[in-house]
Design a protein around this motif. Structure first.
Motif, PDB file in Angstrom:
ATOM      1  N   ILE A  75       0.712  -1.117  -0.066  1.00 46.12           N
ATOM      2  CA  ILE A  75       0.046   0.008   0.065  1.00 46.12           C
ATOM      3  C   ILE A  75       0.896   1.036   0.138  1.00 46.12           C
ATOM      4  N   THR A  76       1.877   1.169   0.771  1.00 45.74           N
ATOM      5  CA  THR A  76       2.698   2.389   0.738  1.00 45.74           C
ATOM      6  C   THR A  76       3.552   2.700  -0.247  1.00 45.74           C
ATOM      7  N   ALA A  77       4.005   1.720  -1.032  1.00 42.95           N
ATOM      8  CA  ALA A  77       4.888   1.733  -2.197  1.00 42.95           C
ATOM      9  C   ALA A  77       4.019   2.143  -3.240  1.00 42.95           C
ATOM     10  N   LYS A  78       2.771   1.792  -3.502  1.00 44.61           N
ATOM     11  CA  LYS A  78       1.846   2.098  -4.513  1.00 44.61           C
ATOM     12  C   LYS A  78       1.356   3.656  -4.237  1.00 44.61           C
ATOM     13  N   SER A  79       1.387   4.144  -2.958  1.00 43.38           N
ATOM     14  CA  SER A  79       1.002   5.533  -2.681  1.00 43.38           C
ATOM     15  C   SER A  79       2.271   6.283  -3.128  1.00 43.38           C
TER      16      SER A  79
END
Length: 387
Positions: free
Chosen positions: A152-156
């Motif tokens: 989730i963090t990397a995609k954000s």
């Protein structure tokens, strides 16, 4: 050369305009808060980091939360750490700020932070999932959730298909099986391949140093230690000089974007953490979190997590299994979790395959005859000890 630079600048500007129109954020600056009490290096350390971040990011406004100061940055004045966090939450909940960086903040169970570091081998950015907080009180369940938090963090942060590796810890193979099951059910995971010759998605120390995976999955305590090592291995530990801090708290239905620093974080890390917070705000972390959790649940996340909580009991537990006749065991089967190793051996005995447990250079192994290795592997897959 000058003409080339002008063209690059025009191209970058056009992309930024297109993105701003698409997201509806044209002309808007991200507003990032930082609390300025509690550092082992004093408030001045945090203020200097905030000033550096403000100078380096013209698309951001930095708001200090703490005592009155002469920095020139907007300051929401408070006098104590207790009041500081209450005010921070109020500013986030009223949307006065988009995200905030702080220290020594307690998240609820189910929320854990995803740190970001520069790896010393290649200077690559890598996300450590996770570094503070607790995704679950159950270790393997927590690590599966940590993987999702890291994705989730990397995609954000703009990585469309982040590669995921699992650090070679106790429980890593169980987590690997769960994530591959998750992937097969429709939640796509791009597994990283270890740089070591035997490959695989279970990562070793070399992969940590070189940043083989975009997202490195670990338990929180190990992740916390790794953050400290990556950020302060050149300073002796009292001053964190590198990296982006311990990152945002991620969890199902958790909407605040709060990033954590250590009390030992120095000016460069403070500045980077604020920039990290700005990028997450612009990447709409909260919305991305809701979307990804919804997709994960459709792919059977709850069922997979529930299966990890169950204590693995084989049919052999209630019966005595006779050891087959000994054979020379030069064949090796890896990929079995250390907690399942002896049960896996017993499961092979039940199939009249002689086996022994062992420890190879990459972790636990089951040793069998070369002539029986494929038969043994099939039996272990059937018994769910191997993916």
């Amino acid at each position: 050369m000058e003409e080339k630079k002008i063209k690059q600048l025009i191209g970058k500007t056009m992309l930024e305009i297109a993105e701003a129109i698409e997201t509806g954020s044209f002309g808007q600056k991200a507003r990032v808060g930082i609390t300025i009490l509690g550092s082992e290096h004093g408030s001045e350390n945090l203020i200097k980091g905030a000033e550096l971040a403000a100078r380096s990011n013209p698309d951001m406004e930095v708001i200090l939360i703490g005592p009155k100061n002469d920095s020139g940055l907007e300051t929401v004045e408070i006098e104590s750490e207790e009041e500081m966090h209450t005010k921070m939450e109020e500013l986030l909940d009223t949307k006065y700020i988009d995200s905030c960086v702080t220290m020594h903040y307690n998240f609820p169970i189910g929320v854990s932070t995803v740190g970001k570091v520069f790896t010393p081998g290649m200077g690559k950015e890598m996300y450590l999932a996770t570094t503070t907080g607790t995704s679950s009180v159950h270790r393997s369940e927590a690590m599966v959730k940590n993987a999702l938090h890291g994705i989730i963090t990397a995609k954000s942060m703009g990585i469309e298909n982040p590669t995921v590796g699992i650090l070679n810890l106790d429980g890593a193979r169980q987590v690997e099986r769960a994530l591959k099951d998750f992937d097969s059910r429709g939640y796509a995971i791009d597994f990283a391949e270890s740089m070591r010759s035997d490959g695989g998605s279970v990562m070793r120390g070399n992969d940590l140093l070189c940043g083989t995976a975009d997202v490195m999955v670990t338990d929180t305590l190990t992740g916390n230690i790794m953050m400290k090592v990556f950020s302060s291995f050149t300073t002796g530990g009292s001053y964190e000089a590198s990296g982006f801090g311990y990152g945002p708290g991620i969890g199902e239905d958790y909407e605040r974007t709060i990033l954590i620093l250590s009390r030992a974080s120095g000016v460069p890390v403070v500045a980077n953490a604020i920039s990290y917070a700005k990028d997450l705000a612009k990447g709409r972390l909260s919305e991305k979190c809701s979307t990804e959790f919804a997709d994960a649940k459709k792919a059977g996340l709850d069922e997979i997590l529930e299966s990890l909580k169950e204590t693995k009991k084989t049919e052999t537990a209630a019966e005595e299994v006779k050891m087959p006749e000994k054979e020379t065991v030069t064949g090796q089967i890896s990929g079995i979790d250390i907690m399942d190793l002896e049960d896996a051996v017993t499961a092979l005995w039940k199939e009249n395959i002689y086996a022994e447990s062992g420890m190879g250079c990459t972790g636990p192994i089951v040793r069998v005859s070369e002539a029986r290795i494929e038969m043994a592997r099939a039996a272990l897959v059937k018994a769910e000890y191997l993916a």
